[in-house]
Design an enzyme around this catalytic site. Structure first.
Site, short mmCIF file in Angstrom:
data_model
loop_
_atom_site.label_atom_id
_atom_site.label_comp_id
_atom_site.label_asym_id
_atom_site.label_seq_id
_atom_site.Cartn_x
_atom_site.Cartn_y
_atom_site.Cartn_z
CB CYS A 182 -15.60 -12.22 -19.73
SG CYS A 182 -16.31 -11.16 -18.33
CG ASP A 221 -2.09 0.87 1.15
OD1 ASP A 221 -2.43 1.25 -0.07
OD2 ASP A 221 -2.51 1.38 2.18
CB CYS A 232 -15.45 -3.46 -11.95
SG CYS A 232 -14.04 -3.27 -10.92
CB CYS A 238 -18.34 0.52 -14.74
SG CYS A 238 -17.72 2.03 -13.64
CB CYS A 287 -15.55 -5.64 -15.12
SG CYS A 287 -14.54 -5.73 -16.65
CB CYS A 308 -14.80 -10.30 -11.80
SG CYS A 308 -13.62 -10.93 -12.51
CB CYS A 327 -12.80 5.47 -10.72
SG CYS A 327 -12.71 4.10 -9.79
CB CYS A 336 -16.75 1.30 -6.17
SG CYS A 336 -17.96 0.70 -7.33
CB CYS A 372 -10.65 -11.34 -19.56
SG CYS A 372 -10.21 -10.45 -17.95
FE1 SF4 Z 1 -12.31 -10.06 -17.09
FE2 SF4 Z 1 -13.42 -10.25 -14.81
FE3 SF4 Z 1 -13.91 -8.10 -16.44
FE4 SF4 Z 1 -14.94 -10.41 -17.12
S1 SF4 Z 1 -15.69 -9.33 -15.33
S2 SF4 Z 1 -13.66 -9.02 -18.60
S3 SF4 Z 1 -13.18 -11.85 -16.13
S4 SF4 Z 1 -11.98 -8.65 -15.42
#
Ligand code: SF4
Length: 352
Positions: free
Chosen positions: A195, A137, A247, A202, A198, A251, A218, A244, A192
């Site tokens: 997909c 961090d 997203c 958002c 996310c 996933c 954001c 938040c 990913c």
């Molecule tokens: Fe990738 Fe997760 Fe976004 Fe799907 S939701 S595109 S798996 S980061």
């Protein structure tokens, strides 16, 4: 170059001390990441965000944090993600007081537990005569890039690092050392696929293209940014007071942790309490959070926006809190209280 067996022992030390995954990478400068950070900063996408954007030349060069650094041992620690009902107002028989939601990563000091694991690795290196510095961090290192180079995961389209079989609900940190350690793996392949959940989920459309988040939209960053909370995003803020998770909630790789992982309780805070505590009390209670300039007014600013979204003006204490700031001597808080009043239907008060 030290042996792979030695690296295995370091990784085992970290796992025994509570880390979920450990990997090793070289400490060469992250020149490609520096170029990207500088480009995005020039394009304004950082939205004033500091952290590793503050000084890309420094955060992408491990030798700036530890002279002579040759290797980075990167640790990831999963945090509890399965929400269970919080205790607030649930069994008192009176209408619950308005509450706001805290992102999962901030419900406890997960970085402290991460540091414990990293310090165990650093102690082993130091006992063997090497120099070692723990960073967690911290603006001094692009920790996602280090974790990616160490093969811990891939960059998701939401710009988080996703660990195969684990997902992105982790905190990341590193041990810089002058020991020359063999790398544990090549960077992980993209997981990913097609997909794009996310991007579509958002609340403000902040993921402008796969892997690129516009900080100016954001919500997690806007809660930490100075100045007024942008009016166009106040309704979208909903009941979020810190961070938040949207997203990450949608996933698929996080499904297991969200459904079956260890539970997290208490991911809410009481808004009336936030709007009643004095400066010292607020900092004592929420001081672990990132607060711009450590100025507790920003906690009240955020609480007023959330109260506008979730408050019920039939509750006297909600009405009193809005009026208190509407007639207070802080112009920024007056503006946010006026917005909350309007949102709660107190039209005459909002425009008075
Ligand atoms: Fe990738 Fe997760 Fe976004 Fe799907 S939701 S595109 S798996 S980061």
């Amino acid at each position: 170059m030290l042996s792979r067996a030695y690296v295995d022992e370091l990784c085992a030390t970290g796992i025994e001390a509570g880390l979920t995954r450990v990997g090793v990478a070289s400490a060469d400068p992250f020149d490609d990441v520096r170029a990207v950070l500088e480009q995005r900063k020039a394009a304004g996408l950082h939205g004033g965000m500091q952290f590793t954007y503050r000084n890309p030349a420094r955060s992408t060069d491990p030798a700036r944090a530890l002279s002579g650094a040759r290797s980075i041992v990167v640790g990831a620690r999963s945090y509890p993600a399965r929400l269970v009902a919080g205790p607030i107002g649930s069994d008192t028989g009176v209408p619950p007081r308005p509450v706001a939601r805290v992102a999962r990563y901030a419900t406890d000091d997960h970085y402290r537990l991460l540091r414990d694991g990293l310090h165990a690795i650093a102690a082993r290196l130091q006992a063997d005569g090497w120099r070692a510095r723990v960073l967690a961090d911290d603006n001094a290192l692009v920790d996602r890039a280090a974790a990616h180079r160490a093969g811990l995961g891939w960059y998701g389209k939401n710009a988080n690092l996703l660990l195969p079989g684990i997902g992105s609900l982790v905190v990341l940190g590193a041990v810089l050392t002058d020991a020359e350690l063999p790398a544990t793996a090549q960077p992980a392949a993209d997981g990913c696929g097609p997909c794009r959940r996310c991007l579509d989920s958002c609340p403000t459309g902040a993921i402008v293209t796969p892997g690129i988040v516009d900080a100016r939209r954001c919500l997690a960053w806007l809660l930490q940014a100075e100045g007024d909370f942008p009016e166009e995003h106040r309704e979208a803020l909903g009941d979020r007071i810190y961070g938040c998770d949207d997203c990450q909630e949608v996933c698929p790789p996080n499904r297991g942790a969200l459904r079956d992982g260890p539970p997290v309780r208490g991911g809410t805070v009481e808004l009336i309490e936030m709007l009643t505590l004095d400066d010292d009390q607020l900092l004592a209670r929420f001081g672990r959070w990132y607060i711009p300039r450590r100025d507790p007014r920003y906690l009240r600013r955020n609480a007023l926006v959330v109260l506008g979204n979730v408050g019920d003006v039939s509750q006297q204490e909600v009405l009193a809190a809005v009026r208190r700031y509407l007639h207070g001597d802080d112009p920024m808080l007056r503006r946010h209280a006026a917005w909350a009043a309007g949102r709660l239907g107190l039209v005459a008060e909002a425009t008075a």
